[in-house]
Design a protein around this motif. Structure first.
Motif, mmCIF file in Angstrom:
data_model
loop_
_atom_site.group_PDB
_atom_site.id
_atom_site.type_symbol
_atom_site.label_atom_id
_atom_site.label_comp_id
_atom_site.label_asym_id
_atom_site.label_seq_id
_atom_site.Cartn_x
_atom_site.Cartn_y
_atom_site.Cartn_z
ATOM 1 N N ILE A 51 0.782 -1.319 -0.066
ATOM 2 C CA ILE A 51 0.083 0.230 0.181
ATOM 3 C C ILE A 51 1.103 0.808 -0.619
ATOM 4 O O ILE A 51 1.861 1.198 0.745
ATOM 5 N N LEU A 52 0.566 2.047 -0.926
ATOM 6 C CA LEU A 52 1.743 3.060 -1.325
ATOM 7 C C LEU A 52 0.946 4.110 -1.713
ATOM 8 O O LEU A 52 -0.446 4.543 -2.096
ATOM 9 N N ASP A 53 1.548 5.141 -0.923
ATOM 10 C CA ASP A 53 0.989 6.338 -0.716
ATOM 11 C C ASP A 53 1.513 7.773 -1.914
ATOM 12 O O ASP A 53 2.372 7.489 -2.207
ATOM 13 N N GLY A 74 5.827 -9.022 -10.264
ATOM 14 C CA GLY A 74 4.625 -9.376 -9.682
ATOM 15 C C GLY A 74 4.063 -8.849 -7.939
ATOM 16 O O GLY A 74 2.876 -9.138 -8.048
ATOM 17 N N ILE A 75 4.483 -8.074 -7.570
ATOM 18 C CA ILE A 75 3.909 -7.492 -6.576
ATOM 19 C C ILE A 75 2.832 -6.483 -6.785
ATOM 20 O O ILE A 75 2.777 -5.778 -7.876
ATOM 21 N N LYS A 76 1.893 -7.242 -6.135
ATOM 22 C CA LYS A 76 0.464 -5.801 -6.001
ATOM 23 C C LYS A 76 0.675 -4.844 -5.801
ATOM 24 O O LYS A 76 0.731 -4.782 -3.987
ATOM 25 N N VAL A 77 0.041 -3.704 -5.909
ATOM 26 C CA VAL A 77 0.161 -2.310 -5.571
ATOM 27 C C VAL A 77 -0.982 -1.508 -5.373
ATOM 28 O O VAL A 77 -1.755 -0.791 -6.412
ATOM 29 N N VAL A 78 -1.376 -1.181 -4.639
ATOM 30 C CA VAL A 78 -2.675 -0.021 -3.919
ATOM 31 C C VAL A 78 -2.008 1.366 -3.604
ATOM 32 O O VAL A 78 -1.606 1.555 -2.853
ATOM 33 N N VAL A 79 -2.643 2.036 -4.565
ATOM 34 C CA VAL A 79 -1.367 3.366 -4.047
ATOM 35 C C VAL A 79 -3.071 3.991 -3.314
ATOM 36 O O VAL A 79 -4.372 4.387 -3.986
ATOM 37 N N LEU A 80 -2.916 4.459 -2.314
ATOM 38 C CA LEU A 80 -3.248 5.438 -1.638
ATOM 39 C C LEU A 80 -3.373 6.614 -1.258
ATOM 40 O O LEU A 80 -2.206 7.328 -0.253
ATOM 41 N N THR A 81 -3.868 7.807 -1.731
ATOM 42 C CA THR A 81 -3.906 8.895 -2.052
ATOM 43 C C THR A 81 -4.100 10.242 -1.760
ATOM 44 O O THR A 81 -5.908 9.822 -1.601
ATOM 45 N N ASN A 82 -4.351 10.980 -0.779
ATOM 46 C CA ASN A 82 -5.555 12.015 -0.632
ATOM 47 C C ASN A 82 -5.532 12.826 -2.135
ATOM 48 O O ASN A 82 -6.235 14.009 -2.255
ATOM 49 N N HIS A 83 -4.127 13.075 -2.964
ATOM 50 C CA HIS A 83 -3.852 13.619 -4.237
ATOM 51 C C HIS A 83 -4.548 13.138 -6.067
ATOM 52 O O HIS A 83 -3.884 12.043 -6.238
ATOM 53 N N ASP A 99 -4.432 -0.180 -8.049
ATOM 54 C CA ASP A 99 -5.361 -0.249 -7.676
ATOM 55 C C ASP A 99 -5.365 1.109 -7.451
ATOM 56 O O ASP A 99 -3.874 1.439 -6.716
ATOM 57 N N PHE A 100 -5.688 1.931 -7.555
ATOM 58 C CA PHE A 100 -5.725 3.614 -7.014
ATOM 59 C C PHE A 100 -7.049 4.208 -6.305
ATOM 60 O O PHE A 100 -8.246 3.880 -6.727
ATOM 61 N N LEU A 101 -6.930 4.545 -5.253
ATOM 62 C CA LEU A 101 -8.217 4.852 -4.156
ATOM 63 C C LEU A 101 -7.540 6.051 -2.872
ATOM 64 O O LEU A 101 -6.689 6.416 -3.199
ATOM 65 N N ASP A 102 -8.684 7.039 -3.532
ATOM 66 C CA ASP A 102 -8.848 7.935 -2.300
ATOM 67 C C ASP A 102 -7.842 7.713 -1.219
ATOM 68 O O ASP A 102 -10.028 7.272 -0.604
ATOM 69 N N LYS A 103 -7.863 8.342 -0.844
ATOM 70 C CA LYS A 103 -7.555 8.007 1.282
ATOM 71 C C LYS A 103 -9.188 7.945 2.141
ATOM 72 O O LYS A 103 -9.947 7.854 2.451
ATOM 73 N N SER A 104 -9.906 9.883 1.517
ATOM 74 C CA SER A 104 -11.034 10.476 2.636
ATOM 75 C C SER A 104 -12.172 9.323 1.538
ATOM 76 O O SER A 104 -13.299 9.336 2.481
ATOM 77 N N THR A 105 -12.242 8.510 0.353
ATOM 78 C CA THR A 105 -13.657 7.563 -0.368
ATOM 79 C C THR A 105 -13.573 6.888 -0.483
ATOM 80 O O THR A 105 -14.430 6.456 -0.025
#
Length: 127
Positions: A51-53, A74-83, A99-105
Protein backbone atom coordinates in the motif's frame (compact mmCIF):
# COMPACT_ATOMS: atom_id res chain seq x y z
CA UNK A 1 0.26 -12.48 1.73
CA UNK A 2 3.14 -10.33 2.95
CA UNK A 3 2.10 -6.67 2.90
CA UNK A 4 4.37 -3.63 3.11
CA UNK A 5 2.94 -0.18 3.91
CA UNK A 6 4.57 3.00 2.63
CA UNK A 7 2.78 5.91 4.29
CA UNK A 8 4.18 8.97 6.07
CA UNK A 9 1.23 9.57 8.41
CA UNK A 10 1.49 7.54 11.64
CA UNK A 11 -2.29 7.78 12.01
CA UNK A 12 -2.90 6.23 8.57
CA UNK A 13 -0.15 3.64 9.16
CA UNK A 14 -1.88 2.49 12.35
CA UNK A 15 -5.30 2.48 10.72
CA UNK A 16 -4.00 0.30 7.88
CA UNK A 17 -2.31 -2.08 10.29
CA UNK A 18 -5.57 -2.46 12.25
CA UNK A 19 -7.45 -3.22 9.02
CA UNK A 20 -4.93 -5.84 7.96
CA UNK A 21 -4.74 -7.54 11.37
CA UNK A 22 -8.37 -8.59 10.89
CA UNK A 23 -7.69 -10.32 7.57
CA UNK A 24 -6.71 -13.98 7.54
CA UNK A 25 -3.47 -14.80 5.77
CA UNK A 26 -2.35 -11.16 5.41
CA UNK A 27 0.67 -10.10 7.42
CA UNK A 28 2.29 -6.67 7.62
CA UNK A 29 5.99 -7.31 7.05
CA UNK A 30 7.10 -3.70 7.17
CA UNK A 31 6.17 -0.06 7.34
CA UNK A 32 8.12 2.90 6.01
CA UNK A 33 7.35 6.59 6.03
CA UNK A 34 9.61 7.64 3.19
CA UNK A 35 11.04 6.44 -0.09
CA UNK A 36 14.65 6.17 1.05
CA UNK A 37 13.89 3.65 3.78
CA UNK A 38 11.17 1.79 1.84
CA UNK A 39 12.94 0.47 -1.27
CA UNK A 40 15.41 -2.00 0.26
CA UNK A 41 13.04 -2.84 3.09
CA UNK A 42 10.35 -3.92 0.62
CA UNK A 43 12.75 -6.18 -1.25
CA UNK A 44 14.26 -7.59 1.97
CA UNK A 45 10.81 -8.31 3.44
CA UNK A 46 9.82 -10.34 0.38
CA UNK A 47 6.56 -8.40 0.15
CA UNK A 48 3.82 -9.74 -2.11
CA UNK A 49 1.76 -6.56 -1.88
CA UNK A 50 2.20 -2.91 -1.01
CA UNK A 51 0.00 0.00 0.00
CA UNK A 52 1.66 3.18 -1.21
CA UNK A 53 1.04 6.87 -0.63
CA UNK A 54 1.85 9.27 -3.47
CA UNK A 55 3.09 12.28 -1.51
CA UNK A 56 5.89 11.26 0.83
CA UNK A 57 8.30 13.43 2.80
CA UNK A 58 11.21 12.75 0.46
CA UNK A 59 9.44 12.61 -2.90
CA UNK A 60 6.77 11.10 -5.07
CA UNK A 61 5.78 7.53 -4.23
CA UNK A 62 5.19 6.78 -7.91
CA UNK A 63 8.97 6.85 -8.47
CA UNK A 64 9.28 4.16 -5.81
CA UNK A 65 6.49 2.21 -7.51
CA UNK A 66 8.34 2.19 -10.84
CA UNK A 67 11.58 1.02 -9.22
CA UNK A 68 9.90 -1.71 -7.20
CA UNK A 69 7.97 -3.01 -10.23
CA UNK A 70 11.22 -3.21 -12.23
CA UNK A 71 12.82 -5.43 -9.59
CA UNK A 72 9.71 -7.25 -8.36
CA UNK A 73 7.16 -7.21 -11.21
CA UNK A 74 4.72 -9.57 -9.47
CA UNK A 75 4.13 -7.38 -6.44
CA UNK A 76 0.56 -6.07 -6.13
CA UNK A 77 0.26 -2.37 -5.35
CA UNK A 78 -2.61 -0.21 -4.25
CA UNK A 79 -1.91 3.51 -4.33
CA UNK A 80 -3.74 5.28 -1.51
CA UNK A 81 -3.63 9.06 -1.66
CA UNK A 82 -5.29 12.34 -0.78
CA UNK A 83 -4.16 13.56 -4.21
CA UNK A 84 -6.52 11.50 -6.33
CA UNK A 85 -6.42 13.58 -9.47
CA UNK A 86 -6.95 12.01 -12.87
CA UNK A 87 -3.31 12.77 -13.69
CA UNK A 88 -2.06 10.95 -10.58
CA UNK A 89 -4.38 8.02 -11.28
CA UNK A 90 -3.09 7.70 -14.83
CA UNK A 91 0.55 8.00 -13.71
CA UNK A 92 0.03 5.40 -10.99
CA UNK A 93 -1.56 2.89 -13.36
CA UNK A 94 1.17 3.46 -15.94
CA UNK A 95 3.80 2.93 -13.24
CA UNK A 96 2.26 -0.44 -12.43
CA UNK A 97 -0.33 0.17 -9.71
CA UNK A 98 -3.05 -2.46 -9.53
CA UNK A 99 -5.51 -0.16 -7.76
CA UNK A 100 -5.77 3.56 -7.04
CA UNK A 101 -7.81 4.80 -4.08
CA UNK A 102 -8.68 8.14 -2.53
CA UNK A 103 -7.94 8.13 1.22
CA UNK A 104 -10.99 10.21 2.03
CA UNK A 105 -13.58 8.18 0.09
CA UNK A 106 -12.15 4.73 -0.75
CA UNK A 107 -10.25 3.69 2.39
CA UNK A 108 -12.81 1.05 3.33
CA UNK A 109 -12.16 -0.82 0.05
CA UNK A 110 -8.69 -1.94 1.13
CA UNK A 111 -9.70 -5.15 2.95
CA UNK A 112 -11.74 -6.33 -0.05
CA UNK A 113 -8.90 -5.56 -2.47
CA UNK A 114 -6.41 -7.52 -0.37
CA UNK A 115 -8.90 -10.37 -0.07
CA UNK A 116 -9.42 -10.40 -3.86
CA UNK A 117 -5.67 -10.45 -4.45
CA UNK A 118 -5.43 -13.58 -2.33
CA UNK A 119 -8.09 -15.49 -4.26
CA UNK A 120 -5.96 -16.49 -7.28
CA UNK A 121 -3.25 -17.86 -4.97
CA UNK A 122 -5.78 -19.79 -2.91
CA UNK A 123 -7.43 -21.28 -6.03
CA UNK A 124 -4.02 -22.22 -7.41
CA UNK A 125 -3.14 -23.97 -4.13
CA UNK A 126 -6.28 -26.10 -4.42
CA UNK A 127 -5.25 -27.44 -7.84
Amino acid sequence: MNLFIVEDSPYIQNRLIRFVEELPDVRVVGVAGDISSAYNAILDADADAMILDVQLSDGNGLHLLKNIKQNKPGIKVVVLTNHSTDANRLQALRAGADDFLDKSTDFEQIPQILHDWQQPAQIQNLN
